[in-house]
Enzyme design. Structure first.
Site, PDB file in Angstrom:
ATOM      1  N   GLY A  41       0.848  -1.204   0.000  1.00 59.69           N
ATOM      2  CA  GLY A  41       0.000   0.000   0.000  1.00 59.69           C
ATOM      3  C   GLY A  41       0.878   1.246   0.000  1.00 59.69           C
ATOM      4  O   GLY A  41       1.837   1.322   0.762  1.00 59.69           O
ATOM      5  N   ARG A  48       1.334  -5.247  -5.293  1.00 59.68           N
ATOM      6  CA  ARG A  48       1.596  -6.440  -4.491  1.00 59.68           C
ATOM      7  C   ARG A  48       1.739  -7.574  -5.499  1.00 59.68           C
ATOM      8  O   ARG A  48       0.771  -7.936  -6.147  1.00 59.68           O
ATOM      9  CB  ARG A  48       0.436  -6.695  -3.527  1.00 59.68           C
ATOM     10  CG  ARG A  48       0.236  -5.571  -2.511  1.00 59.68           C
ATOM     11  CD  ARG A  48      -0.891  -5.886  -1.535  1.00 59.68           C
ATOM     12  NE  ARG A  48      -0.975  -4.879  -0.495  1.00 59.68           N
ATOM     13  CZ  ARG A  48      -1.837  -3.854  -0.506  1.00 59.68           C
ATOM     14  NH1 ARG A  48      -2.705  -3.722  -1.490  1.00 59.68           N
ATOM     15  NH2 ARG A  48      -1.848  -2.979   0.474  1.00 59.68           N
ATOM     16  N   ASP A  81       5.302  -4.842   6.053  1.00 61.61           N
ATOM     17  CA  ASP A  81       5.835  -6.161   6.410  1.00 61.61           C
ATOM     18  C   ASP A  81       5.844  -7.152   5.247  1.00 61.61           C
ATOM     19  O   ASP A  81       6.767  -7.967   5.142  1.00 61.61           O
ATOM     20  CB  ASP A  81       5.126  -6.742   7.650  1.00 61.61           C
ATOM     21  CG  ASP A  81       3.616  -6.790   7.493  1.00 61.61           C
ATOM     22  OD1 ASP A  81       3.100  -6.315   6.457  1.00 61.61           O
ATOM     23  OD2 ASP A  81       2.947  -7.305   8.408  1.00 61.61           O
ATOM     24  N   GLY A  82       4.871  -7.061   4.341  1.00 64.01           N
ATOM     25  CA  GLY A  82       4.862  -7.947   3.166  1.00 64.01           C
ATOM     26  C   GLY A  82       6.111  -7.705   2.320  1.00 64.01           C
ATOM     27  O   GLY A  82       6.739  -8.650   1.804  1.00 64.01           O
ATOM     28  N   THR A  83       6.479  -6.452   2.201  1.00 65.72           N
ATOM     29  CA  THR A  83       7.665  -6.068   1.425  1.00 65.72           C
ATOM     30  C   THR A  83       8.928  -6.639   2.084  1.00 65.72           C
ATOM     31  O   THR A  83       9.818  -7.178   1.412  1.00 65.72           O
ATOM     32  CB  THR A  83       7.770  -4.523   1.388  1.00 65.72           C
ATOM     33  OG1 THR A  83       6.536  -4.012   0.909  1.00 65.72           O
ATOM     34  CG2 THR A  83       8.912  -4.055   0.511  1.00 65.72           C
ATOM     35  N   THR A  99       4.304   2.832   5.389  1.00 69.41           N
ATOM     36  CA  THR A  99       2.900   2.392   5.420  1.00 69.41           C
ATOM     37  C   THR A  99       2.167   3.352   6.344  1.00 69.41           C
ATOM     38  O   THR A  99       2.737   3.800   7.347  1.00 69.41           O
ATOM     39  CB  THR A  99       2.733   0.945   5.958  1.00 69.41           C
ATOM     40  OG1 THR A  99       1.370   0.772   6.391  1.00 69.41           O
ATOM     41  CG2 THR A  99       3.638   0.633   7.132  1.00 69.41           C
ATOM     42  N   ASP A 148      -0.120   2.525   8.260  1.00 72.60           N
ATOM     43  CA  ASP A 148      -0.660   1.790   9.413  1.00 72.60           C
ATOM     44  C   ASP A 148       0.208   1.856  10.668  1.00 72.60           C
ATOM     45  O   ASP A 148      -0.282   1.577  11.767  1.00 72.60           O
ATOM     46  CB  ASP A 148      -0.879   0.315   9.044  1.00 72.60           C
ATOM     47  CG  ASP A 148      -2.050   0.123   8.095  1.00 72.60           C
ATOM     48  OD1 ASP A 148      -2.818   1.084   7.906  1.00 72.60           O
ATOM     49  OD2 ASP A 148      -2.192  -0.975   7.541  1.00 72.60           O
ATOM     50  N   ASP A 201       2.363  -0.136  11.747  1.00 71.18           N
ATOM     51  CA  ASP A 201       2.368  -1.417  12.472  1.00 71.18           C
ATOM     52  C   ASP A 201       3.656  -2.201  12.254  1.00 71.18           C
ATOM     53  O   ASP A 201       3.635  -3.413  12.041  1.00 71.18           O
ATOM     54  CB  ASP A 201       1.155  -2.259  12.028  1.00 71.18           C
ATOM     55  CG  ASP A 201       1.119  -2.488  10.531  1.00 71.18           C
ATOM     56  OD1 ASP A 201       1.859  -1.798   9.794  1.00 71.18           O
ATOM     57  OD2 ASP A 201       0.363  -3.361  10.083  1.00 71.18           O
ATOM     58  N   ARG A 226      -5.826  -2.411   8.862  1.00 67.91           N
ATOM     59  CA  ARG A 226      -6.381  -3.765   8.714  1.00 67.91           C
ATOM     60  C   ARG A 226      -6.141  -4.609   9.969  1.00 67.91           C
ATOM     61  O   ARG A 226      -7.014  -5.297  10.438  1.00 67.91           O
ATOM     62  CB  ARG A 226      -5.745  -4.420   7.494  1.00 67.91           C
ATOM     63  CG  ARG A 226      -6.447  -5.638   7.020  1.00 67.91           C
ATOM     64  CD  ARG A 226      -5.922  -6.150   5.709  1.00 67.91           C
ATOM     65  NE  ARG A 226      -4.592  -5.658   5.370  1.00 67.91           N
ATOM     66  CZ  ARG A 226      -4.137  -5.536   4.147  1.00 67.91           C
ATOM     67  NH1 ARG A 226      -4.897  -5.844   3.133  1.00 67.91           N
ATOM     68  NH2 ARG A 226      -2.914  -5.117   3.918  1.00 67.91           N
ATOM     69  N   ARG A 271      -4.649   7.523   2.293  1.00 71.86           N
ATOM     70  CA  ARG A 271      -3.355   7.124   1.719  1.00 71.86           C
ATOM     71  C   ARG A 271      -2.761   8.198   0.812  1.00 71.86           C
ATOM     72  O   ARG A 271      -1.617   8.082   0.370  1.00 71.86           O
ATOM     73  CB  ARG A 271      -3.527   5.822   0.932  1.00 71.86           C
ATOM     74  CG  ARG A 271      -3.798   4.623   1.802  1.00 71.86           C
ATOM     75  CD  ARG A 271      -2.765   3.532   1.608  1.00 71.86           C
ATOM     76  NE  ARG A 271      -2.797   2.990   0.283  1.00 71.86           N
ATOM     77  CZ  ARG A 271      -3.264   1.775  -0.022  1.00 71.86           C
ATOM     78  NH1 ARG A 271      -3.757   1.002   0.915  1.00 71.86           N
ATOM     79  NH2 ARG A 271      -3.241   1.341  -1.247  1.00 71.86           N
TER      80      ARG A 271
HETATM   81  O1  F6P Z   1      -1.666   0.647   3.553  1.00 74.75           O
HETATM   82  C1  F6P Z   1      -2.235  -0.178   4.521  1.00 74.75           C
HETATM   83  C2  F6P Z   1      -3.684  -0.278   4.269  1.00 74.75           C
HETATM   84  O2  F6P Z   1      -4.081   1.038   4.159  1.00 74.75           O
HETATM   85  C3  F6P Z   1      -4.566  -1.002   5.263  1.00 74.75           C
HETATM   86  O3  F6P Z   1      -4.909  -0.283   6.395  1.00 74.75           O
HETATM   87  C4  F6P Z   1      -5.744  -1.360   4.407  1.00 74.75           C
HETATM   88  O4  F6P Z   1      -6.480  -2.401   4.904  1.00 74.75           O
HETATM   89  C5  F6P Z   1      -5.103  -1.709   3.124  1.00 74.75           C
HETATM   90  O5  F6P Z   1      -3.914  -0.939   3.056  1.00 74.75           O
HETATM   91  C6  F6P Z   1      -5.946  -1.537   1.909  1.00 74.75           C
HETATM   92  O6  F6P Z   1      -5.142  -1.485   0.790  1.00 74.75           O
HETATM   93  P1  F6P Z   1      -5.576  -1.849  -0.703  1.00 74.75           P
HETATM   94  O7  F6P Z   1      -6.889  -1.214  -0.923  1.00 74.75           O
HETATM   95  O8  F6P Z   1      -4.481  -1.270  -1.529  1.00 74.75           O
HETATM   96  O9  F6P Z   1      -5.615  -3.328  -0.744  1.00 74.75           O
END
Ligand code: F6P
Length: 328
Positions: A15, A76, A107-109, A130, A132, A134, A176, A261
């Protein structure tokens, strides 16, 4: 500084978040300063797999520090989850003479970066980007501060209309799996209640608190709900449940969504991105690898990617107590 690193790749993944452009700029400019080459890969890991990159010098990043989004795009990549995809990416890096990668994301990255580095012996440094917040190993991630300001600004506006109509608003914010945005924006915007995934306060307690608010003379209320909160199935069902049990309330739901975002990054995020990315380049030049840079007690530090992935950034639950006291 070691001279084995002559060419660094940079990408943004997952994201997007405001400040990613300031981060890309800081990587490109630091490379120029240290007289090494820089290339930017488009769409995160997918650009590495497709060999889709651009040469970057100091001038290619002019006037982007103030821009939201990421000029390198983000994605992603499902293909990167496979050994074949990662092999293609490694082959492309070799072809392009890229010695090391700076990965800006969440964290995925970092999970992708760690396995890639282990399989193909390519040094990587992670930069936390990010909204978030987190990520373990940093008190702030790039974009979080801007997102908080966007949310507080939106809730202030909702408060105006909530107050005019004596309404109860449920405002869903992003996060999330984490409640950082909800908790801090909730306190910052003076919300009556804050619901986060880290603390299930229960529906009964929410009803009791809203009832108390009403009885104390409050005519309108704001409940900030993190999208990851488990108390209701989703914010609409939660609002429905409350309205059923407290029929005097005129309830509305606002989902803030992806506006969180976007937007021009705050000064804090620009400075954070700049400091983190200068450090990321310097670590690679010192021969370090597989680390994540972070902002800890106003210093730029680093930790292993492994610990960034394994450990948890704890949320400050005392803010819930502060919120309770101040929403009396
Ligand atoms: O960037 C993190 C985040 O904003 C989360 O809080 C959210 O659930 C998610 O990305 C949604 O991202 P996308 O719509 O790009 O899947």
């Amino acid at each position: 500084m070691s001279n084995t690193i002559k060419r660094i790749g940079v990408m943004t993944s997952g994201g997007d978040s405001p400040g990613m452009n300031a981060a890309i700029r800081a990587v490109a400019r630091s490379c120029a300063y240290y007289k090494i080459q820089c290339v930017g890969f488009y769409r995160g890991f997918q650009g590495m797999i497709d060999g889709d990159f651009v040469e970057m010098d100091a001038r290619s990043v002019k006037n982007i520090i103030s821009r939201g989004g990421t000029i390198l795009k983000s994605a992603r990549s499902k293909e990167f989850l496979t050994p074949e995809g990662r092999q293609k990416a490694a082959d492309n890096l070799k072809k392009a003479d890229v010695d090391a990668m700076i990965l800006i994301g969440g964290d995925g990255t970092f999970r992708g970066g760690k396995i890639f580095s282990e399989e193909h012996n390519i040094p990587v440094i992670g930069v936390p980007g990010t909204i978030d917040n987190d990520i373990f190993g940093t008190h702030y991630t790039i974009g979080y501060d801007t997102a908080l300001n966007t949310v507080v600004d939106a809730i202030d506006k909702i408060r105006d209309t909530a107050s005019s109509h004596n309404r109860l608003f449920f405002v869903e914010v992003m996060g999330r799996d984490a409640g950082f945005i909800a908790l801090n924006s909730g306190v910052g915007a003076g919300a009556e209640e804050i619901l986060i995934p880290e603390e299930n306060l229960g529906l009964e307690r929410l009803l009791a608190s809203l009832e108390r608010s009403r009885n104390s003379g409050k005519m309108s209320s704001i409940v900030v709900v993190s999208e990851g909160d488990k108390i209701g199935k989703n914010v609409f069902e939660l609002a429905e449940y409350v309205t059923k049990n407290l029929p005097d309330y005129d309830s509305k739901v606002t989902v803030l969504g992806h506006i969180q975002r976007g937007g021009s990054p705050s000064c804090f995020d620009r400075v954070l991105a700049s400091r983190l990315c200068v450090k990321a380049v310097e670590l690679l030049l010192e021969g370090k690898r597989d680390l994540m840079v972070g902002f800890v007690n106003n210093q730029i530090e680093s930790c292993t990617l492994e610990s960034a992935l394994k450990e948890k950034h704890d949320i400050n639950l005392d803010l819930l107590r502060i919120s309770d006291i101040l929403s009396t």
